[in-house]
Design a protein around this motif. Structure first.
Motif, PDB file in Angstrom:
ATOM      1  N   PHE A 214       0.832  -1.209   0.000  1.00 37.51           N
ATOM      2  CA  PHE A 214       0.000   0.000   0.000  1.00 37.51           C
ATOM      3  C   PHE A 214       0.865   1.258   0.000  1.00 37.51           C
ATOM      4  CE2 PHE A 214      -2.212   3.371   2.298  1.00 37.51           C
ATOM      5  CZ  PHE A 214      -3.419   3.450   1.599  1.00 37.51           C
ATOM      6  N   ILE A 215       1.911   1.269   0.825  1.00 41.10           N
ATOM      7  CA  ILE A 215       2.777   2.449   0.925  1.00 41.10           C
ATOM      8  C   ILE A 215       3.548   2.676  -0.373  1.00 41.10           C
ATOM      9  CG2 ILE A 215       4.822   3.390   2.083  1.00 41.10           C
ATOM     10  CD1 ILE A 215       3.811   2.078   4.645  1.00 41.10           C
ATOM     11  N   PHE A 216       4.114   1.607  -0.952  1.00 42.85           N
ATOM     12  CA  PHE A 216       4.928   1.758  -2.153  1.00 42.85           C
ATOM     13  C   PHE A 216       4.087   2.126  -3.378  1.00 42.85           C
ATOM     14  CE2 PHE A 216       8.306  -0.187   0.246  1.00 42.85           C
ATOM     15  CZ  PHE A 216       9.457   0.334  -0.332  1.00 42.85           C
ATOM     16  N   GLN A 217       2.805   1.882  -3.319  1.00 45.72           N
ATOM     17  CA  GLN A 217       1.944   2.267  -4.433  1.00 45.72           C
ATOM     18  C   GLN A 217       1.551   3.737  -4.380  1.00 45.72           C
ATOM     19  OE1 GLN A 217      -1.300  -0.507  -4.123  1.00 45.72           O
ATOM     20  NE2 GLN A 217      -0.278  -2.073  -5.382  1.00 45.72           N
ATOM     21  N   ARG A 218       1.875   4.401  -3.295  1.00 48.86           N
ATOM     22  CA  ARG A 218       1.520   5.816  -3.128  1.00 48.86           C
ATOM     23  C   ARG A 218       2.792   6.608  -2.855  1.00 48.86           C
ATOM     24  NH1 ARG A 218      -2.275   2.467  -2.273  1.00 48.86           N
ATOM     25  NH2 ARG A 218      -4.496   3.004  -2.545  1.00 48.86           N
ATOM     26  N   ARG A 219       3.300   7.282  -3.883  1.00 44.58           N
ATOM     27  CA  ARG A 219       4.612   7.932  -3.797  1.00 44.58           C
ATOM     28  C   ARG A 219       4.643   9.037  -2.757  1.00 44.58           C
ATOM     29  NH1 ARG A 219       6.631   8.530 -10.114  1.00 44.58           N
ATOM     30  NH2 ARG A 219       6.621   6.285 -10.604  1.00 44.58           N
ATOM     31  N   LEU A 220       3.549   9.774  -2.650  1.00 41.40           N
ATOM     32  CA  LEU A 220       3.517  10.859  -1.667  1.00 41.40           C
ATOM     33  C   LEU A 220       3.648  10.307  -0.250  1.00 41.40           C
ATOM     34  CD1 LEU A 220       3.163  13.844  -0.995  1.00 41.40           C
ATOM     35  CD2 LEU A 220       0.675  13.482  -1.019  1.00 41.40           C
ATOM     36  N   LEU A 221       2.930   9.241   0.032  1.00 47.21           N
ATOM     37  CA  LEU A 221       3.004   8.621   1.357  1.00 47.21           C
ATOM     38  C   LEU A 221       4.384   8.031   1.599  1.00 47.21           C
ATOM     39  CD1 LEU A 221       1.470   7.828   3.923  1.00 47.21           C
ATOM     40  CD2 LEU A 221       0.718   5.746   2.751  1.00 47.21           C
ATOM     41  N   LEU A 222       4.969   7.384   0.597  1.00 47.54           N
ATOM     42  CA  LEU A 222       6.304   6.813   0.730  1.00 47.54           C
ATOM     43  C   LEU A 222       7.338   7.895   1.006  1.00 47.54           C
ATOM     44  CD1 LEU A 222       8.293   4.435   0.486  1.00 47.54           C
ATOM     45  CD2 LEU A 222       8.323   4.839  -1.984  1.00 47.54           C
ATOM     46  N   GLY A 223       7.256   9.000   0.287  1.00 48.07           N
ATOM     47  CA  GLY A 223       8.207  10.085   0.505  1.00 48.07           C
ATOM     48  C   GLY A 223       8.075  10.700   1.883  1.00 48.07           C
ATOM     49  N   THR A 224       6.847  10.886   2.333  1.00 50.60           N
ATOM     50  CA  THR A 224       6.621  11.477   3.656  1.00 50.60           C
ATOM     51  C   THR A 224       7.154  10.582   4.760  1.00 50.60           C
ATOM     52  OG1 THR A 224       4.625  12.566   2.820  1.00 50.60           O
ATOM     53  CG2 THR A 224       4.870  12.400   5.206  1.00 50.60           C
ATOM     54  N   LEU A 225       6.855   9.300   4.665  1.00 50.14           N
ATOM     55  CA  LEU A 225       7.327   8.367   5.691  1.00 50.14           C
ATOM     56  C   LEU A 225       8.846   8.234   5.672  1.00 50.14           C
ATOM     57  CD1 LEU A 225       4.652   5.520   5.447  1.00 50.14           C
ATOM     58  CD2 LEU A 225       4.890   7.247   7.225  1.00 50.14           C
ATOM     59  N   SER A 226       9.439   8.236   4.477  1.00 47.66           N
ATOM     60  CA  SER A 226      10.894   8.135   4.376  1.00 47.66           C
ATOM     61  C   SER A 226      11.576   9.351   4.990  1.00 47.66           C
ATOM     62  CB  SER A 226      11.309   7.989   2.915  1.00 47.66           C
ATOM     63  OG  SER A 226      10.740   6.840   2.331  1.00 47.66           O
ATOM     64  N   LEU A 227      11.029  10.541   4.713  1.00 45.30           N
ATOM     65  CA  LEU A 227      11.593  11.760   5.289  1.00 45.30           C
ATOM     66  C   LEU A 227      11.512  11.738   6.810  1.00 45.30           C
ATOM     67  CD1 LEU A 227      12.754  14.610   4.902  1.00 45.30           C
ATOM     68  CD2 LEU A 227      10.395  15.445   4.714  1.00 45.30           C
ATOM     69  N   ASP A 228      10.379  11.304   7.327  1.00 47.78           N
ATOM     70  CA  ASP A 228      10.210  11.234   8.778  1.00 47.78           C
ATOM     71  C   ASP A 228      11.161  10.211   9.388  1.00 47.78           C
ATOM     72  OD1 ASP A 228       8.542  11.913  11.239  1.00 47.78           O
ATOM     73  OD2 ASP A 228       8.275   9.746  11.147  1.00 47.78           O
ATOM     74  N   LEU A 229      11.351   9.089   8.706  1.00 48.91           N
ATOM     75  CA  LEU A 229      12.239   8.051   9.215  1.00 48.91           C
ATOM     76  C   LEU A 229      13.666   8.555   9.326  1.00 48.91           C
ATOM     77  CD1 LEU A 229      12.908   5.110   9.978  1.00 48.91           C
ATOM     78  CD2 LEU A 229      13.119   4.612   7.546  1.00 48.91           C
TER      79      LEU A 229
END
Length: 267
Positions: A214-229
């Motif tokens: 689910f996360i990898f299919q949504r680039r905006l969500l993936l980018g946000t989570l990666s930045l936070d991580l």
């Protein structure tokens, strides 16, 4: 049962039990984090050893998400949280006994931290999902706000309690943390849930990796989570605060907890 338009979810005993468990566990976690950091630095005076504390707390959180989601979906979440708090209680008691009697040293502390962090990896996200099971749907916004506020207060108050209590000795403040974990366990164990459990799908590779897909299919969500991580991994200096308090500011554990509480509030 109170009507959905009652003044507050606090009128519902099950939510009070939930809130008590969350506050107790959060206070205990912050107290242990403060006490362990100061104790390790007092034993070794090494910045590397302080960094290893962060590693011991982070690795289980990074390694267990898939397992945590699977277990939470298939088993009684209240029992999962209760078991985790029981483990945390016993682990904190072990730290208390070791500190009071002077055995174990750093290896025991790190091993206990890994056990506690593994339990917290299951406890923390699973506990949050219990809110819809203890309040009606109409109460969810208020219940979530109360839960978030209570957790934030505990994150700020916990370091202060840990620093003040550390003046009595590491063993005694660990006993306080163990008592808080035990209160959380009692609250969860006595909490009644009226919701029927959801239907469980058979376990497959698809269901196991559904969240990641689910996360990898949504680039905006993936980018946000990666930045936070990466912000959490590279931007936090909490583990080094004992060095600032003891060597730079020439202060004691109480001043250290002021720094810790301020850093927690900033986050």
């Amino acid at each position: 049962m109170p009507a959905p338009d009652s003044p507050s979810p606090l009128y519902r005993p099950a939510f009070l039990h939930f809130l008590s468990a969350r506050i107790g566990a959060s206070l205990a976690f912050q107290i242990v984090s403060v006490a362990v950091g100061w104790q390790i630095y007092a034993l070794s005076g090494s910045a590397l050893d302080l960094g290893l504390i962060g590693l011991a707390q982070f690795l289980p959180m990074a390694a267990l998400p898939l397992v945590v989601g699977h277990v939470a979906d298939r088993y009684d979440r209240r029992k999962i949280v209760a078991i985790c708090m029981a483990i945390e209680t016993l682990a904190t008691l072990l730290l208390a006994i070791a500190a009071l009697h002077g055995f174990g040293g750093k290896p025991l502390i790190y091993a206990t931290l890994i056990i506690m962090s593994s339990a917290r990896a299951f406890e923390s996200p699973t506990l949050s999902t219990l809110i819809p099971a203890v309040v009606p749907r109409e109460w969810l916004p208020r219940a979530t706000a109360l839960s978030s506020s209570a957790g934030q207060i505990a994150q700020i108050a916990g370091p202060a309690l840990g620093g003040i209590g550390y003046g009595l000795g590491a063993g005694w403040i660990y006993c306080v943390a163990a008592a808080l974990y035990l209160c959380g366990f009692a609250s969860i164990a006595s909490m009644s849930i009226d919701r029927s459990p959801p239907r469980k799908e058979p376990t497959t590779w698809r269901t196991l990796f559904a969240g990641i897909t689910f996360i990898f299919q949504r680039r905006l969500l993936l980018g946000t989570l990666s930045l936070d991580l990466f912000a959490v991994l590279l931007g936090g200096a909490t583990a080094l605060l004992p060095i600032f308090a003891k060597d730079i500011l020439d202060a004691g554990p109480v001043s250290y907890t002021h720094l810790r509480a301020h850093e927690t509030r900033g986050n």
